[in-house]
Design a protein around this motif. Structure first.
Motif: not given
Lengths: 317, 519
Positions: B352, B357, B360, B364, B369, B371, B374-375
């Motif tokens: 992840l 990176i 990103i 956000s 962030l 999360r 992201e997941r």
């Protein structure tokens, strides 16, 4: 799967907490006076300076650098606060800001040299270690400056809450730094830069501003440490903070931070600070001599890293 | 009948999942034994065990009639097993000779005997075709292909009973690879057993005596090479056959360039380069090893300072000059370097984190962030690219090479790059993943993205490219359109600047040997 991992990760963090509790229980049983107000006050008074400096150090280590100048910068900042109050007659809040600025300037200098002139942080901050100490002596003409009662309020327990403003600020610093590292884009970038700077560059991250920020922050936090130190002593000692950089590195490393960069935890480092502080006070309590204290503290640092390494290899396979 | 040199029975090894499962193999004296398989099939683990780098969980290895269980690489080496690993073990700060003889530097009272070292090294350098190098050249000055040859020389330095070569030709151009094959044939003729791992199946079939296929940690077949065809081997490796993709050329160019290179020269590219790239096309960059392909891509990504000229990126937002990787990424350019490990991966961190990176920002808000986002994004990318892993939280170094490569591509997909620069994107990647990566690139092209691929595999460029530009001796020499190319013409173009030997050495340090073709 993820839940398991989550649990495991917490167990790993709790490992440090567990050793901390063990340490407290150990000293509690070995000494009648360990659970006393005086001991507690002593420990709580020593905590803030080391805590904020270790936070800065941990961030610097994670981004793949090192800051050897923190102890000297702390001493320098303490003397600046002293001279600002006593000689220049500045009100305390302004004196503190000036002291903080002194630390920030040292950190900025480190940061510019390391990031934009591409010098190794070890060398630059070693140079700053000498220079800031020299500045501290120059500032007070090598004398300890007595500041007086006002500044001591920072490290005296506040009514109702029962802990000092210094400790509150230190804990707040820990929380903010922890969130910044784990929850923000900048934190992720810092970890990336510390892990593999080239890959970070290939991902479009310019490492220089981040390096600069972190080293500047470390300087400012050392400045804050200087204020706490002056508050605790009620005076500005140009010798304050000698060897502090090593305690901060030790605390960070006990907390699982890698000297190779890219890996580390602010909460772990805070636990490291607690372990070191409690160890030193506890040993003094049970009547261990100064040389033996140093022997034991040194051994604890090495054992902590050994255990950490052992856990690392076992969780990886 | 030849005698058995190495006999492996019931060999097993597990990490979090089984990697090798009851492997049985027998290798004779004087035999070149190829081991092939998809990425993650367990080839590298197998030879790591033989070399003593990893320890087996179960099973037995017999070397020349004696039980063989090396405690570490040194032990394996002393028992006569030498190993040239895929990830090169060259130490940059040491000289060529010191690298080759690191394990047994000639010395008298702890002082290195330079003259003897020089003399021991000379013959080896001549053997691998690096006769133009001095033995005290620092290895940091060498190109990737030269390093690979040094690694080979190191493996040959010891008079080993078993020589293991893991992807020895990955960075070598045709003639150099042919030379390597001659060398190992000679070694085998003298009785050494060679274990040869490669994805270049054509090479494998022509050079090896026996080919063993690993699939999911098991040997699924072991047969004489002259009874096999490339298609057979692919079929055994994957358990299915990969039809060649019907190639549809990219949509006609919108004549609106996205990237324009205008008379650019750099330290490594002394001859001015001009070319233009359009949306919705795949452009191949061909050339021999050291011809300037990688240097060209680095320049496009802003990694090298331009001496003259400029690189302009045109987008809806206007035009900017590319002179820094951070600008390049912000303007929608993604880059995949030649060396995954040093140029791309963040080891010790999750799939992840590795994927998110550069893009990103999209996960956000106010720089905090998200999360969950992201997941979800990483889960999507893992599915979309069929990345084989336990989940987004798995550490990236635990994935196989091909899956790591996909993770790196996912990185640029996620950040929405419009231009992708790929340097040897399928190097060390198995056939299945390779075709998956091709498919992905075609899709990206059809979405209107621009993809620039540098590769030493001409076949790859002919499969992928809508057009191909050819570099020779650090000079852009020709451009071919899809309908007007032939492999021969491209090779001729790639060699054209190398005809004058003196030019070659001065410019690149590469030594083309057109005449040392395979027998």
């Amino acid at each position: 799967m993820d839940r398991l991992r989550f649990l495991k990760q917490h167990l790993e963090e709790n490992f440090i907490v567990a050793s901390l509790i063990l340490l407290i229980l150990l000293f509690g049983t070995a000494s009648d006076n360990f659970f006393s107000v005086i001991t507690l006050t002593t420990i709580l008074n020593q905590l803030p300076a080391l805590t904020v400096i270790t936070v800065g150090m941990t961030l610097v280590l994670i981004v793949g650098g090192i800051d050897l100048s923190v102890g000297s910068v702390m001493g320098f900042s303490a003397t600046v606060v002293g001279v600002a109050t006593v000689a220049w007659g500045l009100p305390l809040p302004f004196a503190c800001i000036v002291g903080l600025m002194a630390g920030l300037m040292c950190g900025l200098t480190n940061g510019i040299l390391v990031s934009y002139l591409a010098l190794p942080s070890f060398i630059v901050t070693l140079g700053m270690l000498e220079m800031a100490r020299g500045l501290a002596y120059i500032t007070t003409n090598s004398q300890t400056v007595y500041i007086g009662g006002a500044i001591q309020k920072i490290s005296l327990p506040l009514p109702i809450i029962g802990v000092s403003a210094a400790l509150l600020v230190a804990v707040a610093t820990v929380i903010v730094a922890h969130l910044a590292l784990t929850r923000t884009v900048m934190g992720r970038f810092i970890i990336a830069i510390g892990t593999n700077e080239q890959a970070a560059r290939m991902s479009g991250i310019d490492a220089r501003p981040y390096r600069l920020c972190i080293l500047a922050a470390s300087g400012a936090l050392a400045g804050l440490g200087g204020i706490f130190n002056a508050a605790y002593l009620g005076s500005a000692d140009p010798n304050a903070g000698i060897g502090f950089e090593l305690s901060a590195i030790a605390a960070a490393v006990i907390g699982g931070t890698s000297l190779m960069g890219g890996r580390g935890s602010i909460l772990g480092a805070f636990a490291g600070v607690l372990i070191i502080t409690i160890l030193q006070n506890g040993l003094a309590q049970i009547g261990v001599s100064e040389p033996a204290k140093r022997l034991i503290t040194g051994a604890v640092i090495i054992v902590a890293v050994l255990i950490d390494r052992w856990r690392g290899t076992h969780s990886a396979s | 009948m030849a005698t058995t040199r190495l006999s492996i029975s019931g060999l097993s090894k597990s990490y979090s999942t089984p990697v090798l499962n009851d492997v049985n193999l027998s290798i004779n004296c004087g035999e070149i034994h190829a081991i092939v398989g998809e990425n993650g099939a367990g080839k590298t683990t197998l030879v790591n065990i033989l070399a003593g780098i990893t320890h087996k969980d179960a099973g037995e290895i017999i070397l020349d009639g004696e039980r063989y269980a090396p405690s570490g690489p040194k032990d394996g080496f002393n028992a006569g097993v030498s190993y040239a690993a895929q990830e090169l073990s060259i130490i940059d700060t040491l000289s060529v000779a010191e690298n080759i003889w690191l394990r047994e530097l000639p010395h008298k009272m702890c002082v290195i005997e330079t003259a003897r070292l020089e003399q021991k090294t000379r013959g080896l350098l001549d053997l691998v075709g690096l006769d133009y190098l001095s033995s005290n050249t620092p290895t940091e000055r060498l190109s990737l292909s030269e390093r690979q040859l040094i690694e080979l020389a190191k493996a040959l330095a010891a008079d080993a009973r078993v020589v293991i070569l893991d992807e020895p030709t990955a960075a070598l151009a045709g003639p150099q690879a042919a030379r390597l094959h001659d060398i190992i044939a000679t070694r085998a003729g003298k009785g050494a057993s060679i274990i040869y791992i490669s994805h270049r199946l054509g090479d494998v079939l022509s050079v090896a005596h026996t080919v063993s296929v690993l699939r999911d940690g098991q040997v699924v077949s072991s047969a004489p090479a002259n009874t096999l065809t490339v298609d057979d081997v692919i079929h055994q490796m994957s358990g299915q056959s990969y039809p060649k993709r019907e190639i549809s050329p990219g949509a006609a160019h919108e004549k609106k360039p996205v990237l324009e290179v205008d008379k650019v020269t750099t330290k490594d590219l002394p001859h001015p380069i001009s070319c233009t790239f359009y949306p919705g096309e795949i452009v191949g960059v061909a050339g021999l090893a050291g011809a300037g392909k990688s240097e060209f891509l680095s320049a496009l990504f802003g990694l090298t300072r331009l001496r003259t000229g400029r690189i302009s990126r045109y987008s809806d937002a206007g035009s900017i000059n590319i002179d820094d990787p951070a600008h390049a990424v912000r303007s929608g350019i993604g880059y995949l370097g030649e060396e995954r490990l040093s140029m791309g991966l963040f080891n010790g961190h999750s799939v992840l984190a590795n994927m998110m990176i550069p893009g990103i920002g999209s996960c956000s808000s106010l720089s905090f962030l998200n999360r969950v986002a992201e997941r979800i994004s990483s889960q999507d990318l893992i599915e979309q690219l069929a990345i084989r892993c336990d989940g987004p939280q798995q550490l990236v170094e635990q994935l196989s090479g091909g899956n790591q490569q996909k993770t790196l591509i996912a990185r640029w997909l996620h950040c929405g790059s419009r231009i992708l620069l790929l340097d040897e994107p399928t190097r060390g990647v198995d056939v299945g993943t390779k075709s998956a990566i091709y498919e992905l690139l075609f899709n990206m092209r059809d979405e209107g993205k621009t993809i620039i691929v540098a590769s030493s595999d001409v076949e790859e460029l002919m499969t992928l490219g809508d057009r191909t530009i050819v570099f020779s001796a650090r000079k852009l020499v020709r451009e071919f359109q899809r309908d007007g190319w032939a492999e021969n013409d491209m090779l001729t173009a790639a060699f054209q600047e190398f005809t004058d030997q003196s030019t070659v050495r001065r410019n690149t340090g590469e030594l083309p040997q057109q005449n040392t073709g395979r027998p």
